[in-house]
Design an enzyme around this catalytic site. Structure first.
Site, PDB file in Angstrom:
ATOM      1  N   GLY A 137       0.822  -1.197   0.000  1.00 27.53           N
ATOM      2  CA  GLY A 137       0.000   0.000   0.000  1.00 27.53           C
ATOM      3  C   GLY A 137       0.857   1.248   0.000  1.00 27.53           C
ATOM      4  N   GLY A 182       0.413  -5.556   0.577  1.00 29.56           N
ATOM      5  CA  GLY A 182      -0.834  -5.428  -0.159  1.00 29.56           C
ATOM      6  C   GLY A 182      -0.840  -6.164  -1.484  1.00 29.56           C
ATOM      7  CD  GLU A 229       2.917  -6.638   6.010  1.00 29.21           C
ATOM      8  OE1 GLU A 229       2.217  -6.610   4.987  1.00 29.21           O
ATOM      9  OE2 GLU A 229       3.613  -7.632   6.342  1.00 29.21           O
ATOM     10  CG  ASP A 244      -2.342  -5.421   6.334  1.00 29.90           C
ATOM     11  OD1 ASP A 244      -1.335  -5.798   5.708  1.00 29.90           O
ATOM     12  OD2 ASP A 244      -2.898  -4.327   6.109  1.00 29.90           O
TER      13      ASP A 244
END
Length: 361
Positions: free
Chosen positions: A78, A126, A149, A157
């Site tokens: 992202g 992402g 991350e 996530d």
């Protein structure tokens, strides 16, 4: 993308960052931000969702191919800088982004037409969220897959609590807690990819897809094309040799125990790797690693939908109470590469602080 880009409709600029083409009953979606390794903005997420929804009900579309523009990356995650700016300015973009990104990823997992995800180049965060819901996940010799991350003070996530926790043994725990990158052989070995295709054959793949004669079974038709051009295994995946050590160390109960044994215990001639792994973990956010370990352990028992709910529950707290803002500051804003994690060390971790993120699920 600025923090003010909140409109629900897709702008021309957003559309330019996601190109849509239809050839021979296949919808091609191309992430078109090559200078940013095709990192996702909220507008791109909305463009992808809008186009996939349209093709889902179009009888002329038999399948979808998802890829990134340029040879360097499918999608590097992202656009985290825009989320940082949103939180700092008091806007809501950082909240809206995760809700809509997770909704898109879940939509891909349940898509009723086959999706081919070409994970050529960097496929991080992402990007993994987009690809892991596809039925046919393709890697090349240029592929670099990771859920990195913890390196910026965040946690895996985009469904990572689901797909990492279902990798055999403790391989997914290792990937999530350390954030290491893997290449094609390990991606196939871990079940994070289905097919290997040399990048020099991508043009041939496009040609064969353009000439494909469709049957009543589009998924089998696509598998036949990939079987002619690629393979489903590669020899000597590095993680296979490390598997006994990984399964031992990363089954331990907490981050402190993992680090202590990595430094002091030798399993299957892996001591050099263990010391290097411990050194890498020393650079990661202690809080993010501990939350990731808990997230993945819980994820093993949850449905896909509940994994996304758990991740969103953490997201709503993380910008204020986690280490993400400091990680982005150190690595992307000031670029001093000296994040001041809170707590600063694993020894200072408070178990109650970790558990508080999961309260109210």
């Amino acid at each position: 993308m600025t923090a003010q880009a909140q409109a629900p409709t897709t702008s021309e600029a957003d559309s330019a960052q996601v190109r849509a083409e239809v050839r021979n009953h296949i919808g091609h979606l191309i992430l078109n931000r090559p200078a940013g390794l095709n990192a996702l903005t909220l507008g791109m997420v909305r463009s992808l969702r809008e186009q996939l929804e349209a093709w889902a009900v179009d009888p002329a579309i038999h399948a979808v191919v998802l890829r990134g523009e340029g040879p360097k990356g499918f999608c590097a995650g992202g656009d985290i800088r825009s989320l940082y700016d949103s939180f700092k300015s008091g806007a809501t973009l950082h909240l809206d982004f995760f809700v809509e990104e997770y909704d898109l990823d879940l939509f891909i997992h349940h898509y009723r037409k086959p999706i081919v995800a070409l994970m050529d180049g960097f496929t991080l965060g992402g990007g993994m969220g987009l690809a892991q819901g596809a039925e046919l996940r393709v890697v090349t010799e240029r592929s670099r897959l990771a859920m990195p991350e913890v390196g910026i003070g965040y946690f895996p996530d985009v469904g990572g609590s689901y797909f990492l926790s279902r990798i055999p043994g403790e391989l997914g725990t290792y990937l999530g807690v350390t954030g290491v990158q893997i290449q094609a052989a390990d991606a196939l070995y871990c079940g994070l990819a289905d097919w290997y295709l040399d990048s020099t054959r991508l043009a041939e793949l496009d040609h064969d897809l353009d000439q494909l004669s469709w049957s009543a079974y589009p998924l089998k038709d696509l598998q036949g094309v990939l079987a002619r051009l690629g393979s489903q295994t590669l020899v000597n995946p590095p993680l296979a040799e490390l598997r006994p050590a990984i399964d031992h160390f990363f089954a331990l109960g907490d981050i402190a125990s993992i680090l202590e044994q990595l430094r002091s215990v030798t399993v299957a001639d892996s001591h050099a790797w263990a010391l290097k792994t411990a050194e890498l973990m020393d650079s990661r956010s202690p809080l993010a690693m501990a939350v990731t370990l808990e997230l993945l352990r819980r994820g093993r028992q949850l449905t896909l939908e509940d994994c996304f709910r758990m991740e969103l529950h953490l997201d709503r707290q993380w910008f204020e109470h986690g280490d993400l803002m400091e990680g982005v500051r150190a690595l992307l804003i000031d670029k001093d590469k000296q994040p001041r994690w809170n707590p600063a060390s694993v020894a200072d971790l408070d178990r109650q602080r970790v558990e508080q993120f999961f309260e109210g699920l």
